[in-house]
Design an enzyme around this catalytic site. Structure first.
Site, PDB file in Angstrom:
ATOM      1  N   MET A  30       0.845  -1.202   0.000  1.00  0.00           N
ATOM      2  CA  MET A  30       0.000   0.000   0.000  1.00  0.00           C
ATOM      3  C   MET A  30       0.880   1.252   0.000  1.00  0.00           C
ATOM      4  SD  MET A  30      -3.498  -0.839   1.881  1.00  0.00           S
ATOM      5  CE  MET A  30      -2.992  -0.570   3.548  1.00  0.00           C
ATOM      6  N   GLY A  31       2.149   1.097  -0.345  1.00  0.00           N
ATOM      7  CA  GLY A  31       3.019   2.266  -0.471  1.00  0.00           C
ATOM      8  C   GLY A  31       3.559   2.766   0.850  1.00  0.00           C
ATOM      9  N   ALA A  32       4.043   4.037   0.847  1.00  0.00           N
ATOM     10  CA  ALA A  32       4.860   4.563   1.946  1.00  0.00           C
ATOM     11  C   ALA A  32       5.955   3.524   2.198  1.00  0.00           C
ATOM     12  CB  ALA A  32       4.047   4.865   3.194  1.00  0.00           C
ATOM     13  N   HIS A  34       9.013   1.215   2.813  1.00  0.00           N
ATOM     14  CA  HIS A  34      10.121   1.216   3.773  1.00  0.00           C
ATOM     15  C   HIS A  34      10.977  -0.028   3.526  1.00  0.00           C
ATOM     16  CE1 HIS A  34       7.697  -1.742   5.890  1.00  0.00           C
ATOM     17  NE2 HIS A  34       6.697  -0.878   5.968  1.00  0.00           N
ATOM     18  N   HIS A  37       9.237  -3.473   3.129  1.00  0.00           N
ATOM     19  CA  HIS A  37       8.720  -3.758   1.782  1.00  0.00           C
ATOM     20  C   HIS A  37       9.871  -4.151   0.849  1.00  0.00           C
ATOM     21  CE1 HIS A  37       5.549  -0.565   2.916  1.00  0.00           C
ATOM     22  NE2 HIS A  37       4.886  -1.698   2.859  1.00  0.00           N
ATOM     23  N   GLN A 154      -2.829 -12.064   8.105  1.00  0.00           N
ATOM     24  CA  GLN A 154      -3.057 -11.800   6.682  1.00  0.00           C
ATOM     25  C   GLN A 154      -2.432 -12.901   5.821  1.00  0.00           C
ATOM     26  OE1 GLN A 154      -3.030  -7.760   4.762  1.00  0.00           O
ATOM     27  NE2 GLN A 154      -0.954  -8.352   4.253  1.00  0.00           N
ATOM     28  N   SER A 188       6.719  -0.022   9.644  1.00  0.00           N
ATOM     29  CA  SER A 188       5.333   0.041   9.178  1.00  0.00           C
ATOM     30  C   SER A 188       5.081   1.420   8.591  1.00  0.00           C
ATOM     31  CB  SER A 188       4.389  -0.184  10.363  1.00  0.00           C
ATOM     32  OG  SER A 188       3.084   0.187  10.011  1.00  0.00           O
ATOM     33  N   ARG A 190       2.473   3.047   8.876  1.00  0.00           N
ATOM     34  CA  ARG A 190       1.748   3.848   9.875  1.00  0.00           C
ATOM     35  C   ARG A 190       2.682   4.515  10.886  1.00  0.00           C
ATOM     36  NH1 ARG A 190      -2.167  -0.102   8.897  1.00  0.00           N
ATOM     37  NH2 ARG A 190      -4.202   0.753   8.334  1.00  0.00           N
TER      38      ARG A 190
HETATM   39  P1  AMP Z   1       1.555  -2.922   3.478  1.00  0.00           P
HETATM   40  O1  AMP Z   1       2.057  -1.893   2.529  1.00  0.00           O
HETATM   41  O2  AMP Z   1       1.614  -2.496   4.915  1.00  0.00           O
HETATM   42  O3  AMP Z   1       0.218  -3.482   3.072  1.00  0.00           O
HETATM   43  O4  AMP Z   1       2.586  -4.143   3.397  1.00  0.00           O
HETATM   44  C1  AMP Z   1       2.888  -4.759   2.167  1.00  0.00           C
HETATM   45  C2  AMP Z   1       3.642  -6.037   2.451  1.00  0.00           C
HETATM   46  O5  AMP Z   1       4.858  -5.743   3.153  1.00  0.00           O
HETATM   47  C3  AMP Z   1       2.844  -7.024   3.331  1.00  0.00           C
HETATM   48  O6  AMP Z   1       3.065  -8.348   2.875  1.00  0.00           O
HETATM   49  C4  AMP Z   1       3.454  -6.779   4.683  1.00  0.00           C
HETATM   50  O7  AMP Z   1       3.328  -7.891   5.565  1.00  0.00           O
HETATM   51  C5  AMP Z   1       4.913  -6.509   4.340  1.00  0.00           C
HETATM   52  N1  AMP Z   1       5.553  -5.776   5.415  1.00  0.00           N
HETATM   53  C6  AMP Z   1       5.078  -4.671   6.063  1.00  0.00           C
HETATM   54  N2  AMP Z   1       5.914  -4.297   7.044  1.00  0.00           N
HETATM   55  C7  AMP Z   1       6.939  -5.178   7.041  1.00  0.00           C
HETATM   56  C8  AMP Z   1       8.126  -5.347   7.838  1.00  0.00           C
HETATM   57  N3  AMP Z   1       8.413  -4.519   8.831  1.00  0.00           N
HETATM   58  N4  AMP Z   1       8.959  -6.370   7.544  1.00  0.00           N
HETATM   59  C9  AMP Z   1       8.677  -7.232   6.528  1.00  0.00           C
HETATM   60  N5  AMP Z   1       7.578  -7.133   5.738  1.00  0.00           N
HETATM   61  C10 AMP Z   1       6.718  -6.127   5.997  1.00  0.00           C
END
Ligand code: AMP
Length: 279
Positions: A30-32, A34, A37, A154, A188, A190
């Site tokens: 979902m972007g942002a 880090h 990702h 998830q 994250s 967030r």
């Molecule tokens: P999101 O953008 O938050 O929906 O995350 C996209 C993907 O990145 C999902 O599969 C998350 O589980 C993974 N993800 C998010 N945060 C982390 C993290 N700190 N370490 C590893 N994978 C992550």
């Protein structure tokens, strides 16, 4: 890196890559963006000839409108970061592209998985996750799908989605470990919304998880849970849950040697953070 905005263009191009014998690894986000990702993208690059990422803030998975409206958007930086990691393609669709007027949202049979933990606190959330992931899988048709352990439940839900949509033979799920900041806070998107004071408190979540891991050898599950909740609450968190459950089923452990995972969701000033740790 090729940037796609249209589903049909992405789909056609990726089909050609597959036809040419390239395995496709896919990292939905979902972007942002880090490092967490990017670690998924790096894992994909190691095992696939072609890596595609997506950035799409999926409105249908937000059960809370203000959480959706305040979700961080850093698209230009995201494009640079994904390109710098060496991804081959990035898909950035609009809402209308993902959910055209004729889109009929399916209802997925997720069983109890959508009523426990996150499911209990975010009604409809996992149906929205399944809608977007299903749609993305139809467009990208990857050989491997890269997910983060950070979103533990998830991963289980998406595994179930692959089974119920008969995709599990074509697409393999690869789960990467949670990347953390130096003080233990799980990376994250967030986290960008935390004030400096909240950011300083936020590692309390990881601390509570590591304490649970250390004490489970000599304490009951009920004691470990109660200690964690009272510590987090004393530190200023509004705790939705702190649960120790079977790592397989996400239900209360029933066997003495069952693998257990601690999962928690807690908010600081309205910013809701989730994390987990295998015990
Ligand atoms: P999101 O953008 O938050 O929906 O995350 C996209 C993907 O990145 C999902 O599969 C998350 O589980 C993974 N993800 C998010 N945060 C982390 C993290 N700190 N370490 C590893 N994978 C992550």
């Amino acid at each position: 890196m090729i940037l796609f905005k249209r589903a049909r263009d992405a789909s056609r191009y990726l089909q050609k890559q597959s036809d040419a014998g390239k395995e496709i690894g896919f990292v939905p986000t979902m972007g942002a963006i880090h490092e967490g990702h990017l670690s998924l993208a790096q894992a994909s690059k190691r095992n696939n000839a072609f890596t595609v990422c997506s950035v799409f803030i999926n409105p249908t998975q937000f059960n809370n409108r203000s959480d959706f409206e305040r979700y961080p958007v850093t698209l230009e930086k995201d494009i640079d970061a994904v390109a710098a990691t060496g991804c081959d393609a990035l898909f950035i669709p609009t809402v209308a592209e993902m959910y055209p007027d004729n889109y009929a949202a399916p209802v997925y049979n997720l069983g109890y998985l959508e009523t426990v933990l996150e499911g209990a606190y975010r009604p409809g959330h996992f149906q929205g996750v399944c809608q977007v992931v299903h749609r993305l899988l139809q467009i990208v048709n990857p050989d491997r799908l890269y997910l983060g352990q950070k979103d533990y439940q998830q991963c289980k839900v998406i595994q179930r989605l692959l089974q119920t949509t008969n995709r599990d033979h074509h697409t393999e799920i690869v789960i990467s470990p949670t990347l953390r900041e130096a003080d233990g806070l799980a990376m994250s998107s967030r986290n960008l919304r935390l004030t400096p004071e909240q950011r300083a408190k936020a590692p309390g979540i990881y601390k509570a998880l590591t304490e649970a891991k250390a004490s489970i050898v000599h304490k009951s599950i009920a004691d470990v849970k109660a200690t964690a909740i009272s510590r987090l609450t004393a530190d200023g968190f509004a705790v939705d849950y702190f649960e120790l459950v079977s790592a397989e089923t996400l239900l209360l452990p029933t066997e003495p040697l069952e693998r257990v995972v601690a999962l928690t969701a807690a908010s600081l000033g309205g910013v809701r953070l989730i994390d987990n740790l295998a015990l």
